[in-house]
Structure formats: C-alpha cells, structure tokens
Design a protein around this motif. Structure first.
Motif, PDB file in Angstrom:
ATOM      1  N   LYS A   1       0.844  -1.197   0.000  1.00  0.00           N
ATOM      2  CA  LYS A   1       0.000   0.000   0.000  1.00  0.00           C
ATOM      3  C   LYS A   1       0.877   1.244   0.000  1.00  0.00           C
ATOM      4  O   LYS A   1       1.861   1.310   0.699  1.00  0.00           O
ATOM      5  N   ARG A   2       0.504   2.243  -0.773  1.00  0.00           N
ATOM      6  CA  ARG A   2       1.196   3.540  -0.785  1.00  0.00           C
ATOM      7  C   ARG A   2       0.154   4.622  -0.646  1.00  0.00           C
ATOM      8  O   ARG A   2      -0.979   4.422  -1.035  1.00  0.00           O
ATOM      9  N   PRO A   3       0.367   5.752  -0.182  1.00  0.00           N
ATOM     10  CA  PRO A   3       1.574   6.304   0.420  1.00  0.00           C
ATOM     11  C   PRO A   3       1.580   6.090   1.930  1.00  0.00           C
ATOM     12  O   PRO A   3       0.624   5.588   2.493  1.00  0.00           O
ATOM     13  N   GLY A   4       2.630   6.532   2.561  1.00  0.00           N
ATOM     14  CA  GLY A   4       2.757   6.486   4.011  1.00  0.00           C
ATOM     15  C   GLY A   4       3.365   5.195   4.509  1.00  0.00           C
ATOM     16  O   GLY A   4       3.524   4.234   3.759  1.00  0.00           O
ATOM     17  N   PRO A   5       3.691   5.180   5.802  1.00  0.00           N
ATOM     18  CA  PRO A   5       4.300   3.991   6.380  1.00  0.00           C
ATOM     19  C   PRO A   5       3.295   2.850   6.464  1.00  0.00           C
ATOM     20  O   PRO A   5       2.093   3.081   6.572  1.00  0.00           O
ATOM     21  N   PRO A   6       3.775   1.620   6.399  1.00  0.00           N
ATOM     22  CA  PRO A   6       2.866   0.468   6.462  1.00  0.00           C
ATOM     23  C   PRO A   6       2.293   0.309   7.863  1.00  0.00           C
ATOM     24  O   PRO A   6       2.947   0.588   8.851  1.00  0.00           O
ATOM     25  N   HIS A   7       1.049  -0.112   7.914  1.00  0.00           N
ATOM     26  CA  HIS A   7       0.396  -0.382   9.182  1.00  0.00           C
ATOM     27  C   HIS A   7      -0.297  -1.734   9.069  1.00  0.00           C
ATOM     28  O   HIS A   7      -1.047  -1.963   8.126  1.00  0.00           O
ATOM     29  N   PRO A   8      -0.066  -2.629  10.023  1.00  0.00           N
ATOM     30  CA  PRO A   8      -0.732  -3.924   9.966  1.00  0.00           C
ATOM     31  C   PRO A   8      -2.241  -3.742  10.068  1.00  0.00           C
ATOM     32  O   PRO A   8      -2.718  -2.942  10.858  1.00  0.00           O
ATOM     33  N   VAL A   9      -2.967  -4.460   9.247  1.00  0.00           N
ATOM     34  CA  VAL A   9      -4.415  -4.314   9.252  1.00  0.00           C
ATOM     35  C   VAL A   9      -5.139  -5.588   9.664  1.00  0.00           C
ATOM     36  O   VAL A   9      -6.281  -5.521  10.078  1.00  0.00           O
ATOM     37  N   HIS A  10      -4.508  -6.734   9.560  1.00  0.00           N
ATOM     38  CA  HIS A  10      -5.172  -7.992   9.897  1.00  0.00           C
ATOM     39  C   HIS A  10      -4.474  -8.647  11.082  1.00  0.00           C
ATOM     40  O   HIS A  10      -3.328  -9.067  10.972  1.00  0.00           O
TER      41      HIS A  10
ATOM     42  N   ARG B   1       3.264 -13.340  11.908  1.00  0.00           N
ATOM     43  CA  ARG B   1       3.500 -12.189  12.772  1.00  0.00           C
ATOM     44  C   ARG B   1       4.722 -11.366  12.377  1.00  0.00           C
ATOM     45  O   ARG B   1       4.909 -10.254  12.846  1.00  0.00           O
ATOM     46  N   GLY B   2       5.572 -11.904  11.513  1.00  0.00           N
ATOM     47  CA  GLY B   2       6.846 -11.267  11.181  1.00  0.00           C
ATOM     48  C   GLY B   2       6.724  -9.860  10.652  1.00  0.00           C
ATOM     49  O   GLY B   2       7.371  -8.939  11.145  1.00  0.00           O
ATOM     50  N   LEU B   3       5.899  -9.658   9.636  1.00  0.00           N
ATOM     51  CA  LEU B   3       5.763  -8.324   9.066  1.00  0.00           C
ATOM     52  C   LEU B   3       5.039  -7.378  10.012  1.00  0.00           C
ATOM     53  O   LEU B   3       5.264  -6.165   9.982  1.00  0.00           O
ATOM     54  N   PHE B   4       4.200  -7.911  10.888  1.00  0.00           N
ATOM     55  CA  PHE B   4       3.574  -7.069  11.906  1.00  0.00           C
ATOM     56  C   PHE B   4       4.634  -6.558  12.877  1.00  0.00           C
ATOM     57  O   PHE B   4       4.601  -5.400  13.301  1.00  0.00           O
ATOM     58  N   LEU B   5       5.591  -7.417  13.227  1.00  0.00           N
ATOM     59  CA  LEU B   5       6.696  -6.983  14.090  1.00  0.00           C
ATOM     60  C   LEU B   5       7.549  -5.925  13.393  1.00  0.00           C
ATOM     61  O   LEU B   5       7.949  -4.933  14.010  1.00  0.00           O
ATOM     62  N   VAL B   6       7.812  -6.131  12.113  1.00  0.00           N
ATOM     63  CA  VAL B   6       8.584  -5.146  11.355  1.00  0.00           C
ATOM     64  C   VAL B   6       7.870  -3.800  11.379  1.00  0.00           C
ATOM     65  O   VAL B   6       8.483  -2.754  11.645  1.00  0.00           O
ATOM     66  N   CYS B   7       6.569  -3.804  11.126  1.00  0.00           N
ATOM     67  CA  CYS B   7       5.795  -2.548  11.140  1.00  0.00           C
ATOM     68  C   CYS B   7       5.827  -1.887  12.510  1.00  0.00           C
ATOM     69  O   CYS B   7       5.898  -0.663  12.610  1.00  0.00           O
TER      70      CYS B   7
ATOM     71  N   ALA C   1       9.959  -0.854  13.277  1.00  0.00           N
ATOM     72  CA  ALA C   1      10.668   0.031  12.354  1.00  0.00           C
ATOM     73  C   ALA C   1      10.019   1.411  12.356  1.00  0.00           C
ATOM     74  O   ALA C   1       8.802   1.534  12.495  1.00  0.00           O
ATOM     75  N   ASP C   2      10.831   2.441  12.202  1.00  0.00           N
ATOM     76  CA  ASP C   2      10.299   3.808  12.127  1.00  0.00           C
ATOM     77  C   ASP C   2       9.553   4.047  10.829  1.00  0.00           C
ATOM     78  O   ASP C   2       8.589   4.797  10.784  1.00  0.00           O
ATOM     79  N   ALA C   3      10.014   3.461   9.758  1.00  0.00           N
ATOM     80  CA  ALA C   3       9.398   3.651   8.452  1.00  0.00           C
ATOM     81  C   ALA C   3       9.719   2.478   7.568  1.00  0.00           C
ATOM     82  O   ALA C   3      10.665   1.759   7.816  1.00  0.00           O
TER      83      ALA C   3
END
Length: 129
Positions: free
Chosen positions: A99-108, A118-124, A127-129
């Motif tokens: 998704k663009r623009p802006g920083p990623p935010h977990p949605v599910h 859970r990995g990408l949720f932890l990254v989000c 991480a600052d951005a």
C-alpha cells in the motif's frame, strides 16, 4: 560475501554494507551475525536489538517465500539511524507494504493459535518507516 564501505566523512556517518545471501536456511542467522558485527564496529550497539529483529524477520521471509537468493543492505543514516533493506527475487510485495503512500500499518490481526504470520507485523511495529 560482498561488503562495501565508502570512506567516512566528518559531516555524516556515510557507510553501507551489502551481503548476498544464498537461498539457505542459515541465511537469517548469518544476516544477524553480520548485522551485530557491523553495528558494533560502528559504535551503534544501541540499535542492535531492534535492527536484529527486523533483519531476521525480513531475511526469514525472503527465504520462506522465494526460491532464489536475497540481498541484505545496511546503511547509516543521519542521527545514529540505520536503514535495513532486504531484496529478493519475488515480484510480489506482501501486505501491508504493498500500500502507498505512508508507512505500512498492519491491518489484519493474527490468531493466537497461528504458527506464523507475525513477522511483518513486528517489522511494522519496530521500524520507524
């Protein structure tokens, strides 16, 4: 292993390291060891825990969801910050990074009983951005 480190300038901490990782189950561990050595060498050990978590998750995903090699890039940013990038050959960008623009935010949210996801949720989260 390929590493690149341009000469330091007095104005900013300018360096970058690139590590080519084969499609190997040891790749996340090798990436973590390399990350710790780079951060220690540049006096940035305060970033180690968060950077190690983010690096491990991204490299693990590259191993689990592709069949080819991956590339880890570590780059110094102003203000004692670090950019961690992982590239792999899969052209699909996983959510929430697609998704663009802006920083990623977990949605599910992930169910408590789930074995993964859970990995990408932890990254989000870390991480600052």
């Amino acid at each position: 292993m390929v590493t690149v480190s341009p000469p330091k300038s007095e104005a900013s901490p300018s360096w970058a390291y690139v590590l080519q990782l084969p499609h190997d189950r040891c790749a996340p561990r090798i990436a973590r060891v390399t990350l710790r050595a780079v951060l220690a060498g540049h006096g940035l050990t305060g970033l180690t825990d968060t950077a190690e978590l983010v690096t491990s998750e991204l490299v693990t995903n590259a191993y689990r969801h592709t069949t080819g090699p991956a590339t880890l890039r570590l780059r110094a940013l102003a203000g004692a910050r670090l950019r961690v990038s992982v590239w792999d050959a899969n052209p699909h960008i996983p959510p929430p990074f697609d998704k663009r623009p802006g920083p990623p935010h977990p949605v599910h949210p992930v169910h408590a009983e789930a074995d993964g996801g859970r990995g990408l949720f932890l990254v989000c989260h870390y991480a600052d951005a």
